[in-house]
Design an enzyme around this catalytic site. Structure first.
Site, short mmCIF file in Angstrom:
data_model
loop_
_atom_site.label_atom_id
_atom_site.label_comp_id
_atom_site.label_asym_id
_atom_site.label_seq_id
_atom_site.Cartn_x
_atom_site.Cartn_y
_atom_site.Cartn_z
N THR A 86 0.92 -1.34 0.10
CA THR A 86 0.06 0.14 -0.03
C THR A 86 0.88 1.41 0.07
OG1 THR A 86 -0.11 -0.02 2.43
CG2 THR A 86 -2.00 -1.15 1.06
N PHE A 152 2.60 -4.93 13.35
CA PHE A 152 3.47 -3.92 14.04
C PHE A 152 4.69 -4.31 14.20
CE2 PHE A 152 -0.95 -3.09 15.86
CZ PHE A 152 -1.02 -1.88 15.80
N CYS A 263 7.26 2.41 6.60
CA CYS A 263 6.14 2.70 7.42
C CYS A 263 5.78 4.12 7.85
CB CYS A 263 5.86 1.79 8.75
SG CYS A 263 5.91 0.10 8.31
N LYS A 266 5.11 6.93 4.77
CA LYS A 266 3.90 6.79 4.02
C LYS A 266 2.62 6.83 5.03
CE LYS A 266 3.29 1.63 3.54
NZ LYS A 266 1.83 1.67 4.22
#
Length: 441
Positions: A86, A152, A263, A266
């Site tokens: 994504t 996570f 992470c 974005k």
């Protein structure tokens, strides 16, 4: 329990391997046939400590398989995890969900019995609702639920993070789906891992909120480091002094060149856009994004200043190009801003990274890639420590000084002690700590 893991990128491969270690039957699916074939041969496409052995062990046991046939994997699954990319969408910062939605369309056609479709990828708030509508429109007869189970995982320690997490967050809208998720995470429940059940939207937002908070914490200590440099304070002592407060905590209070990786950059951008669309602007997170972008650019200026204000024709030895150690990930790494800026100022960059050079060669032009740290240092006018790999934490300082043309050492990760570096004869610059002159002798 039979699991189909759609996507064999970082999240999908680590999650699939760990679920199989829990005793699940896992099929990892990818449309890239060559990648699947390499995985079947035991070739791991990413650098993550311990992953080779975990994949090999579970593949040999028959619990972990790799395939290109999504239809067959989904038709036989009790749970289907979406773990596709994504990335930030060009132009507006929103998360690009095209890979997610393409996979959902295939999954909808492949469902044959009850299954829970679970987003493991980081997706914007409301994506689960959209997935639910898509499947219902394509297959009104399908028996399924949609859940959110954000990851996570920290690159470099992902296996431990999966096996011994601080918490597991699960967003479900039915008791049936909740029971499936309980079964999937039974191993963690038995070791009393906190498992937070909530609704889908809340689970999706929790992931973004967590990353935005940690990014804010990093940005805060970086700004405090700038103030420390201005007034002569030591950011290490400040960080320890505030981090011992249980309400604040010591983690993510390490001053440096700015955050990068797959992470934080974005996810902060996507959260800002989601908030704007919802009419609830997040001014703090917006500022974090701006400050972090500018900080990477300023690090090049810091290096140039340490070299006397000019680097034209000078060789810079650069240790580390990945955004953090124990990964080969170059996404949004500070090096992608710093190296071109140094080159634009006329510098010749010589670099070494234990795992990131294959990716670095694709993204950084005109860099001389070296076989080890000392080759990168040899003949350089200055040394920059950019990624704190363990092997850079114990450099032979006598050898390092003898190899440099000038004993200039710019430590952007504060690995070394300023007093010791001055005693060793270096002109030493770090982040947020008083500069000390090199001692004679």
């Amino acid at each position: 329990m039979r699991i189909a893991m759609i996507g064999t990128g970082y999240v999908g491969l680590v999650s699939g391997a760990c679920f199989s270690e829990f005793g699940m039957s896992v099929t990892c699916v990818d449309s890239d046939a060559s990648k699947i074939e390499r995985l079947k041969q035991g070739e791991i496409p990413i650098y993550e400590p311990g992953l080779n052995q975990l994949v090999a062990g579970n593949a040999n046991s028959g619990r972990l398989r790799f395939a290109t046939d999504l239809k067959a994997a989904v038709a036989d699954a009790d749970a289907v995890f979406l773990a596709v990319g994504t990335p930030s969408r060009r132009g507006d910062g929103h998360a690009d969900l095209s890979f997610v939605y393409a996979a959902v369309q295939e999954i909808a056609h492949a469902l044959s019995g009850y299954a829970v479709v679970i987003t493991k990828s980081t997706v914007p708030v409301g994506t689960g609702d959209t997935i639910d509508r898509m499947i219902r429109e394509i297959r009104p007869d399908a028996d399924y639920d949609v859940a959110s189970n954000p990851e996570f995982l920290r690159e470099g320690s992902a296996i431990n993070d999966f096996m011994r997490p601080d918490r597991v967050v699960i967003g479900v809208d039915s008791e049936r789906a909740k029971e499936v998720m309980r079964r999937i995470y039974r191993v963690l429940y038995l070791i009393e891992t906190p498992i937070v059940f909530t609704d889908r939207v809340t689970a999706e937002l929790t992931k973004y909120a967590a990353n935005a908070f940690l990014a804010t914490k990093i940005t805060f200590i970086n700004e405090i480091a700038d103030l420390c440099e201005a007034v002569g304070a030591d950011v290490h002592d400040v960080a320890r002094g505030i981090g011992l407060d249980g309400r604040i905590g010591r983690k993510f209070l390490h001053a440096g060149p700015g955050f990068g990786g797959s992470c934080f950059p974005k996810d902060t951008l996507a959260l800002v856009q989601t908030a704007r669309d919802a009419g609830a602007a997040l001014r703090i997170v917006e500022t974090v994004v701006d400050i972090n972008t500018e900080r990477k650019r300023r690090m090049a200026a810091k290096i140039i200043d340490a070299c006397g204000g000019a680097v034209a024709g000078k060789a810079i030895g650069l240790l580390g190009v990945t955004f953090k150690p124990n990964t080969d990930d170059m996404r949004d790494a500070p090096s992608l801003e710093i190296v071109p800026a140094l080159q634009a100022a006329g510098a010749i960059v010589r670099a070494f990274d234990p795992a990131g050079m294959a990716e670095g060669k694709k993204l950084l032009a005109d860099v001389t890639w070296c076989n080890d740290a000392y080759t990168a240092i040899d003949g350089a006018d200055a040394l920059v420590l950019l990624t704190e790999w363990n092997e850079f934490r114990a450099l032979d300082l006598t050898r390092t000084r003898s190899l440099l043309r000038r004993p200039i050492f710019i430590d952007l990760r504060n690995v070394y002690n300023p007093g010791q570096m001055a005693a060793a004869g270096f002109i030493y610059e770090s982040i947020g700590r008083p500069a000390l002159a090199a001692e004679e002798g």
